[in-house]
Design a protein around this motif. Structure first.
Motif, PDB file in Angstrom:
ATOM      1  N   LEU A  71      39.135  53.303  40.440  1.00 33.64           N
ATOM      2  CA  LEU A  71      37.829  52.783  40.041  1.00 33.64           C
ATOM      3  C   LEU A  71      37.964  51.667  39.015  1.00 33.64           C
ATOM      4  O   LEU A  71      37.230  50.672  39.052  1.00 33.64           O
ATOM      5  N   LEU A  72      38.920  51.817  38.104  1.00 31.65           N
ATOM      6  CA  LEU A  72      39.174  50.760  37.122  1.00 31.65           C
ATOM      7  C   LEU A  72      39.710  49.509  37.814  1.00 31.65           C
ATOM      8  O   LEU A  72      39.318  48.381  37.477  1.00 31.65           O
ATOM      9  N   ALA A  73      40.597  49.700  38.802  1.00 34.29           N
ATOM     10  CA  ALA A  73      41.125  48.561  39.546  1.00 34.29           C
ATOM     11  C   ALA A  73      40.009  47.828  40.293  1.00 34.29           C
ATOM     12  O   ALA A  73      39.987  46.588  40.351  1.00 34.29           O
ATOM     13  N   PHE A  74      39.069  48.593  40.851  1.00 36.03           N
ATOM     14  CA  PHE A  74      37.922  47.976  41.526  1.00 36.03           C
ATOM     15  C   PHE A  74      37.117  47.139  40.545  1.00 36.03           C
ATOM     16  O   PHE A  74      36.717  46.018  40.849  1.00 36.03           O
ATOM     17  N   ARG A  75      36.864  47.700  39.364  1.00 28.76           N
ATOM     18  CA  ARG A  75      36.085  46.982  38.354  1.00 28.76           C
ATOM     19  C   ARG A  75      36.809  45.701  37.918  1.00 28.76           C
ATOM     20  O   ARG A  75      36.185  44.652  37.776  1.00 28.76           O
ATOM     21  N   LEU A  76      38.125  45.792  37.705  1.00 27.52           N
ATOM     22  CA  LEU A  76      38.900  44.618  37.304  1.00 27.52           C
ATOM     23  C   LEU A  76      38.913  43.568  38.414  1.00 27.52           C
ATOM     24  O   LEU A  76      38.800  42.362  38.145  1.00 27.52           O
ATOM     25  N   GLY A  77      39.031  44.042  39.654  1.00 25.60           N
ATOM     26  CA  GLY A  77      39.007  43.110  40.783  1.00 25.60           C
ATOM     27  C   GLY A  77      37.684  42.384  40.887  1.00 25.60           C
ATOM     28  O   GLY A  77      37.640  41.165  41.101  1.00 25.60           O
ATOM     29  N   ALA A  78      36.584  43.137  40.722  1.00 25.61           N
ATOM     30  CA  ALA A  78      35.254  42.522  40.777  1.00 25.61           C
ATOM     31  C   ALA A  78      35.075  41.512  39.646  1.00 25.61           C
ATOM     32  O   ALA A  78      34.484  40.434  39.831  1.00 25.61           O
ATOM     33  N   TRP A  79      35.602  41.852  38.457  1.00 24.05           N
ATOM     34  CA  TRP A  79      35.501  40.928  37.315  1.00 24.05           C
ATOM     35  C   TRP A  79      36.293  39.654  37.565  1.00 24.05           C
ATOM     36  O   TRP A  79      35.838  38.546  37.254  1.00 24.05           O
ATOM     37  N   LEU A  80      37.503  39.780  38.147  1.00 22.43           N
ATOM     38  CA  LEU A  80      38.321  38.605  38.440  1.00 22.43           C
ATOM     39  C   LEU A  80      37.652  37.697  39.467  1.00 22.43           C
ATOM     40  O   LEU A  80      37.654  36.472  39.329  1.00 22.43           O
ATOM     41  N   VAL A  81      37.083  38.308  40.506  1.00 29.02           N
ATOM     42  CA  VAL A  81      36.380  37.524  41.529  1.00 29.02           C
ATOM     43  C   VAL A  81      35.199  36.780  40.915  1.00 29.02           C
ATOM     44  O   VAL A  81      34.985  35.586  41.177  1.00 29.02           O
ATOM     45  N   LYS A  82      34.434  37.491  40.070  1.00 27.42           N
ATOM     46  CA  LYS A  82      33.282  36.875  39.421  1.00 27.42           C
ATOM     47  C   LYS A  82      33.719  35.735  38.508  1.00 27.42           C
ATOM     48  O   LYS A  82      33.084  34.674  38.471  1.00 27.42           O
ATOM     49  N   ARG A 111      36.469  33.884  38.744  1.00 25.34           N
ATOM     50  CA  ARG A 111      36.944  32.752  39.540  1.00 25.34           C
ATOM     51  C   ARG A 111      35.788  31.989  40.167  1.00 25.34           C
ATOM     52  O   ARG A 111      35.804  30.761  40.238  1.00 25.34           O
ATOM     53  N   ARG A 112      34.786  32.725  40.650  1.00 20.29           N
ATOM     54  CA  ARG A 112      33.622  32.062  41.222  1.00 20.29           C
ATOM     55  C   ARG A 112      32.895  31.242  40.176  1.00 20.29           C
ATOM     56  O   ARG A 112      32.448  30.121  40.436  1.00 20.29           O
ATOM     57  N   GLY A 113      32.774  31.820  38.968  1.00 20.61           N
ATOM     58  CA  GLY A 113      32.132  31.089  37.888  1.00 20.61           C
ATOM     59  C   GLY A 113      32.885  29.827  37.535  1.00 20.61           C
ATOM     60  O   GLY A 113      32.295  28.765  37.310  1.00 20.61           O
ATOM     61  N   ALA A 114      34.228  29.933  37.506  1.00 13.54           N
ATOM     62  CA  ALA A 114      35.048  28.757  37.203  1.00 13.54           C
ATOM     63  C   ALA A 114      34.911  27.706  38.296  1.00 13.54           C
ATOM     64  O   ALA A 114      34.857  26.501  38.008  1.00 13.54           O
ATOM     65  N   SER A 115      34.836  28.146  39.558  1.00 17.00           N
ATOM     66  CA  SER A 115      34.686  27.207  40.674  1.00 17.00           C
ATOM     67  C   SER A 115      33.356  26.483  40.603  1.00 17.00           C
ATOM     68  O   SER A 115      33.269  25.277  40.829  1.00 17.00           O
ATOM     69  N   VAL A 116      32.298  27.235  40.269  1.00 13.72           N
ATOM     70  CA  VAL A 116      30.963  26.629  40.157  1.00 13.72           C
ATOM     71  C   VAL A 116      30.934  25.610  39.028  1.00 13.72           C
ATOM     72  O   VAL A 116      30.419  24.503  39.171  1.00 13.72           O
ATOM     73  N   ARG A 117      31.529  25.996  37.868  1.00 11.08           N
ATOM     74  CA  ARG A 117      31.555  25.062  36.740  1.00 11.08           C
ATOM     75  C   ARG A 117      32.377  23.825  37.072  1.00 11.08           C
ATOM     76  O   ARG A 117      32.015  22.698  36.711  1.00 11.08           O
ATOM     77  N   GLY A 118      33.482  24.022  37.794  1.00 10.35           N
ATOM     78  CA  GLY A 118      34.307  22.879  38.186  1.00 10.35           C
ATOM     79  C   GLY A 118      33.576  21.958  39.133  1.00 10.35           C
ATOM     80  O   GLY A 118      33.661  20.726  39.013  1.00 10.35           O
ATOM     81  N   ALA A 119      32.844  22.556  40.076  1.00  3.27           N
ATOM     82  CA  ALA A 119      32.082  21.745  41.028  1.00  3.27           C
ATOM     83  C   ALA A 119      30.989  20.959  40.318  1.00  3.27           C
ATOM     84  O   ALA A 119      30.740  19.784  40.632  1.00  3.27           O
TER      85      ALA A 119
END
Length: 206
Positions: free
Chosen positions: A174-185, A187-195
């Motif tokens: 469950l912790l790994a799922f939470r960390l994975g979701a945080w990493l995806v979020k 990266r998406r935020g960084a991609s949006v800011r970069g765009a």
């Protein structure tokens, strides 16, 4: 109401067994083990609600998270009270000695103490006082409390470690799922800011 009633069943079962002399040769150990198991069960259920609602597309599950978290604290309180009242007979000096000298009790006591601020701040009023982000950061302590509970159980049983290993595997997943979701979020935020930055540069470049 159904979830609330079902969550009380383990406590009612203990009361029924106590009234009918069904707690075995060592009632204190029986109560301690039963309440300890239900602490971890409710902690796991509480931690699993967010992944479940995202994976199953059931956002309404979130309304049960506070209740299951509070029941984890309720059974932790029963577990701790059994140790204080029935096992140690309110001998606080001996209890302090156990916390300091016996690692499995230190881990269990740590897990219980970490649940206290989570139970106190579980209301909407506290969410408003602390603010959403600070409240969320505080309530991530539930992972630390669950990990402490697993360590407590593992060190307690010593030989047959199947159940604490099972709980530990679930909590880690469950912790790994939470960390994975945080990493995806993130990266998406960084991609949006970069765009957006690239778009701004392109727009402003003569």
């Amino acid at each position: 109401m159904v979830v609330f009633a079902l969550s009380l069943v383990p406590a009612e079962r203990l009361v029924w067994k106590a009234l009918h002399r069904g707690l075995g040769a060592n009632p204190i150990e029986f109560i301690t083990r039963e309440t300890g198991d239900w602490i971890l069960i409710f902690l796991v259920v509480t931690l699993a609600i967010t992944p479940a609602r995202k994976l199953l597309g059931l956002p309404e599950l979130i309304r049960f998270r506070r209740m299951t978290g509070l029941f984890a604290f309720f059974y932790a309180f029963l577990h701790f009270s059994t140790w204080i009242g029935l096992d140690k007979f309110f001998d606080f000096r001996e209890m302090l000695h156990d916390v300091q000298k016996r690692p499995f009790i230190t881990a269990g006591f740590t897990g219980f103490v970490l649940l206290l601020p989570l139970a106190v701040t579980s209301t909407r009023g506290w969410i408003r006082r602390l603010g959403g982000k600070r409240w969320q950061m505080l309530h991530r302590l539930i992972y630390v409390s669950a990990a402490a509970g697993v360590v407590h159980y593992y060190w307690l049983v010593k030989s047959d470690v199947r159940k604490p290993v099972m709980y530990g595997t679930i909590v880690a997943s469950l912790l790994a799922f939470r960390l994975g979701a945080w990493l995806v979020k993130t990266r998406r935020g960084a991609s949006v800011r970069g765009a957006k930055t690239e778009e701004l540069i392109t727009t402003e470049t003569p």
